[in-house]
Design an enzyme around this catalytic site. Sequence first.
Site, PDB file in Angstrom:
ATOM      1  N   HIS A   9     -71.552 102.027 -60.973  1.00 38.15           N
ATOM      2  CA  HIS A   9     -70.407 102.265 -60.075  1.00 38.15           C
ATOM      3  C   HIS A   9     -70.313 103.739 -59.639  1.00 38.15           C
ATOM      4  O   HIS A   9     -70.894 104.632 -60.268  1.00 38.15           O
ATOM      5  CB  HIS A   9     -69.102 101.866 -60.783  1.00 38.15           C
ATOM      6  CG  HIS A   9     -68.876 102.663 -62.026  1.00 38.15           C
ATOM      7  ND1 HIS A   9     -68.349 103.925 -62.015  1.00 38.15           N
ATOM      8  CD2 HIS A   9     -69.160 102.392 -63.320  1.00 38.15           C
ATOM      9  CE1 HIS A   9     -68.295 104.395 -63.239  1.00 38.15           C
ATOM     10  NE2 HIS A   9     -68.793 103.479 -64.066  1.00 38.15           N
ATOM     11  N   GLU A  11     -68.490 107.458 -58.906  1.00 35.68           N
ATOM     12  CA  GLU A  11     -67.781 108.395 -59.803  1.00 35.68           C
ATOM     13  C   GLU A  11     -66.297 108.044 -59.899  1.00 35.68           C
ATOM     14  O   GLU A  11     -65.654 107.756 -58.894  1.00 35.68           O
ATOM     15  CB  GLU A  11     -67.927 109.820 -59.255  1.00 35.68           C
ATOM     16  CG  GLU A  11     -67.229 110.879 -60.097  1.00 35.68           C
ATOM     17  CD  GLU A  11     -67.236 112.224 -59.416  1.00 35.68           C
ATOM     18  OE1 GLU A  11     -68.293 112.882 -59.387  1.00 35.68           O
ATOM     19  OE2 GLU A  11     -66.168 112.618 -58.874  1.00 35.68           O
ATOM     20  N   TRP A  14     -61.952 109.543 -64.495  1.00 37.07           N
ATOM     21  CA  TRP A  14     -62.238 109.880 -65.892  1.00 37.07           C
ATOM     22  C   TRP A  14     -63.679 110.326 -66.091  1.00 37.07           C
ATOM     23  O   TRP A  14     -63.935 111.132 -66.988  1.00 37.07           O
ATOM     24  CB  TRP A  14     -61.917 108.703 -66.810  1.00 37.07           C
ATOM     25  CG  TRP A  14     -60.460 108.419 -66.936  1.00 37.07           C
ATOM     26  CD1 TRP A  14     -59.451 109.016 -66.239  1.00 37.07           C
ATOM     27  CD2 TRP A  14     -59.852 107.469 -67.803  1.00 37.07           C
ATOM     28  NE1 TRP A  14     -58.251 108.483 -66.612  1.00 37.07           N
ATOM     29  CE2 TRP A  14     -58.461 107.536 -67.570  1.00 37.07           C
ATOM     30  CE3 TRP A  14     -60.327 106.554 -68.738  1.00 37.07           C
ATOM     31  CZ2 TRP A  14     -57.564 106.727 -68.255  1.00 37.07           C
ATOM     32  CZ3 TRP A  14     -59.433 105.749 -69.417  1.00 37.07           C
ATOM     33  CH2 TRP A  14     -58.060 105.847 -69.177  1.00 37.07           C
ATOM     34  N   ASN A  15     -64.623 109.861 -65.270  1.00 38.62           N
ATOM     35  CA  ASN A  15     -65.976 110.430 -65.340  1.00 38.62           C
ATOM     36  C   ASN A  15     -65.884 111.935 -65.090  1.00 38.62           C
ATOM     37  O   ASN A  15     -66.453 112.739 -65.822  1.00 38.62           O
ATOM     38  CB  ASN A  15     -66.907 109.832 -64.270  1.00 38.62           C
ATOM     39  CG  ASN A  15     -67.353 108.405 -64.531  1.00 38.62           C
ATOM     40  OD1 ASN A  15     -67.661 107.672 -63.581  1.00 38.62           O
ATOM     41  ND2 ASN A  15     -67.429 107.986 -65.784  1.00 38.62           N
ATOM     42  N   ARG A  58     -63.444  99.802 -61.558  1.00 40.82           N
ATOM     43  CA  ARG A  58     -64.344 100.765 -60.914  1.00 40.82           C
ATOM     44  C   ARG A  58     -65.601 100.087 -60.356  1.00 40.82           C
ATOM     45  O   ARG A  58     -66.118 100.502 -59.304  1.00 40.82           O
ATOM     46  CB  ARG A  58     -64.717 101.898 -61.883  1.00 40.82           C
ATOM     47  CG  ARG A  58     -65.339 101.466 -63.223  1.00 40.82           C
ATOM     48  CD  ARG A  58     -65.218 102.604 -64.217  1.00 40.82           C
ATOM     49  NE  ARG A  58     -65.869 102.437 -65.503  1.00 40.82           N
ATOM     50  CZ  ARG A  58     -65.315 101.844 -66.575  1.00 40.82           C
ATOM     51  NH1 ARG A  58     -64.123 101.298 -66.485  1.00 40.82           N
ATOM     52  NH2 ARG A  58     -65.965 101.812 -67.725  1.00 40.82           N
ATOM     53  N   GLU A  82     -68.662  97.356 -69.248  1.00 39.28           N
ATOM     54  CA  GLU A  82     -69.144  98.458 -70.082  1.00 39.28           C
ATOM     55  C   GLU A  82     -68.968  98.116 -71.570  1.00 39.28           C
ATOM     56  O   GLU A  82     -68.148  97.252 -71.930  1.00 39.28           O
ATOM     57  CB  GLU A  82     -68.377  99.749 -69.718  1.00 39.28           C
ATOM     58  CG  GLU A  82     -68.824 101.014 -70.449  1.00 39.28           C
ATOM     59  CD  GLU A  82     -70.313 101.318 -70.299  1.00 39.28           C
ATOM     60  OE1 GLU A  82     -71.134 100.457 -70.683  1.00 39.28           O
ATOM     61  OE2 GLU A  82     -70.656 102.420 -69.827  1.00 39.28           O
ATOM     62  N   ARG A 105     -72.116 108.380 -82.649  1.00 33.58           N
ATOM     63  CA  ARG A 105     -73.557 108.456 -82.944  1.00 33.58           C
ATOM     64  C   ARG A 105     -74.069 107.186 -83.613  1.00 33.58           C
ATOM     65  O   ARG A 105     -75.242 106.859 -83.495  1.00 33.58           O
ATOM     66  CB  ARG A 105     -73.869 109.687 -83.799  1.00 33.58           C
ATOM     67  CG  ARG A 105     -74.054 110.954 -82.957  1.00 33.58           C
ATOM     68  CD  ARG A 105     -74.781 112.029 -83.750  1.00 33.58           C
ATOM     69  NE  ARG A 105     -74.102 112.311 -85.002  1.00 33.58           N
ATOM     70  CZ  ARG A 105     -73.125 113.200 -85.145  1.00 33.58           C
ATOM     71  NH1 ARG A 105     -72.720 113.905 -84.106  1.00 33.58           N
ATOM     72  NH2 ARG A 105     -72.551 113.397 -86.313  1.00 33.58           N
ATOM     73  N   MET A 152     -73.652 102.783 -69.909  1.00 35.79           N
ATOM     74  CA  MET A 152     -74.167 102.317 -71.204  1.00 35.79           C
ATOM     75  C   MET A 152     -74.779 100.925 -71.051  1.00 35.79           C
ATOM     76  O   MET A 152     -75.827 100.627 -71.626  1.00 35.79           O
ATOM     77  CB  MET A 152     -73.036 102.237 -72.244  1.00 35.79           C
ATOM     78  CG  MET A 152     -72.416 103.551 -72.616  1.00 35.79           C
ATOM     79  SD  MET A 152     -73.486 104.561 -73.648  1.00 35.79           S
ATOM     80  CE  MET A 152     -73.231 103.822 -75.251  1.00 35.79           C
TER      81      MET A 152
HETATM   82  O1  LIG Z   1     -67.297 104.125 -69.889  1.00 36.23           O
HETATM   83  C1  LIG Z   1     -67.592 105.305 -69.633  1.00 36.23           C
HETATM   84  O2  LIG Z   1     -66.822 106.253 -69.683  1.00 36.23           O
HETATM   85  C2  LIG Z   1     -69.036 105.618 -69.267  1.00 36.23           C
HETATM   86  C3  LIG Z   1     -69.818 105.764 -70.550  1.00 36.23           C
HETATM   87  O3  LIG Z   1     -71.143 105.987 -70.306  1.00 36.23           O
HETATM   88  O4  LIG Z   1     -69.594 104.568 -68.516  1.00 36.23           O
HETATM   89  P1  LIG Z   1     -69.292 104.264 -66.986  1.00 36.23           P
HETATM   90  O5  LIG Z   1     -68.669 105.487 -66.386  1.00 36.23           O
HETATM   91  O6  LIG Z   1     -70.609 103.990 -66.367  1.00 36.23           O
HETATM   92  O7  LIG Z   1     -68.418 103.051 -66.944  1.00 36.23           O
END
Ligand SMILES: O=C(O)[C@@H](CO)OP(=O)(O)O
EC number: 5.4.2.-
Length: 215
Positions: A9, A11, A14-15, A58, A82, A105, A152
């Site tokens: 998806h 940006e 929160w990214n 998203r 996700e 981790r 992920m």
């Molecule tokens: O979930 C999230 O914050 C990230 C983790 O990698 O994934 P995405 O932004 O692709 O959903």
Amino acid sequence: MLQVYLVRHGETQWNAERRIQGQSDSPLTDKGEKQAWQVAERAKALGITHIISSDLGRTRRTAEIIADVCGCDIVFEPRLRELDMGVLERRHIDSLTEEEEGWRRQLVNGTDDGRIPDGESMQELSDRMHAALAACLQLPEGSRPLLVSHGMALGCLVSTILGLPAYAERRLRLRNCSISRIDYQHSPWLASGWVVETAGDVSHLDAPALDELQR
Ligand SMILES: O=C(O)[C@@H](CO)OP(=O)(O)O
């Protein structure tokens, strides 16, 4: 030979803020919307016939933009969501304590049941992503599907197709609105089944996009 395109998806807020989403959600930024229109033009040129998307907000928005340009319907598929990141969802990556970093981790340190408390293991993620992908094999001959999913989730899918365990450390960078392509082939020489043609291509974007660590 079935070709399947994989798109992360655009940006999100929160990214950009370095906050963990998982199955929580935040809207696309203006930049994320622009990325989605750019990947949509690429998808149209590729002759996409079907769009299958994670049902989180998203991915839903990104898929709607792609569908608008390609003139396809969208099927929403919860198995493309996700990774469930349990108690760490909504947190800033930089605010994790040492113990919380340890939970994160555990996802990639070689134990197949490693998980964040209340979250999902990478093996569980891999199983549902592969099940969603396998459904593409039932599409009519000549179909060219595009899946809209997450960092992920797609990273795990591509890595496991390459033969890595689901819980292996990630060595693949998937930026927002990158495109990857996997093919289902029958080959007596190489592997029969899914193979990776390209991963993480962002040549259709006109500005640098973030990877999952927001670099
Ligand atoms: O979930 C999230 O914050 C990230 C983790 O990698 O994934 P995405 O932004 O692709 O959903």
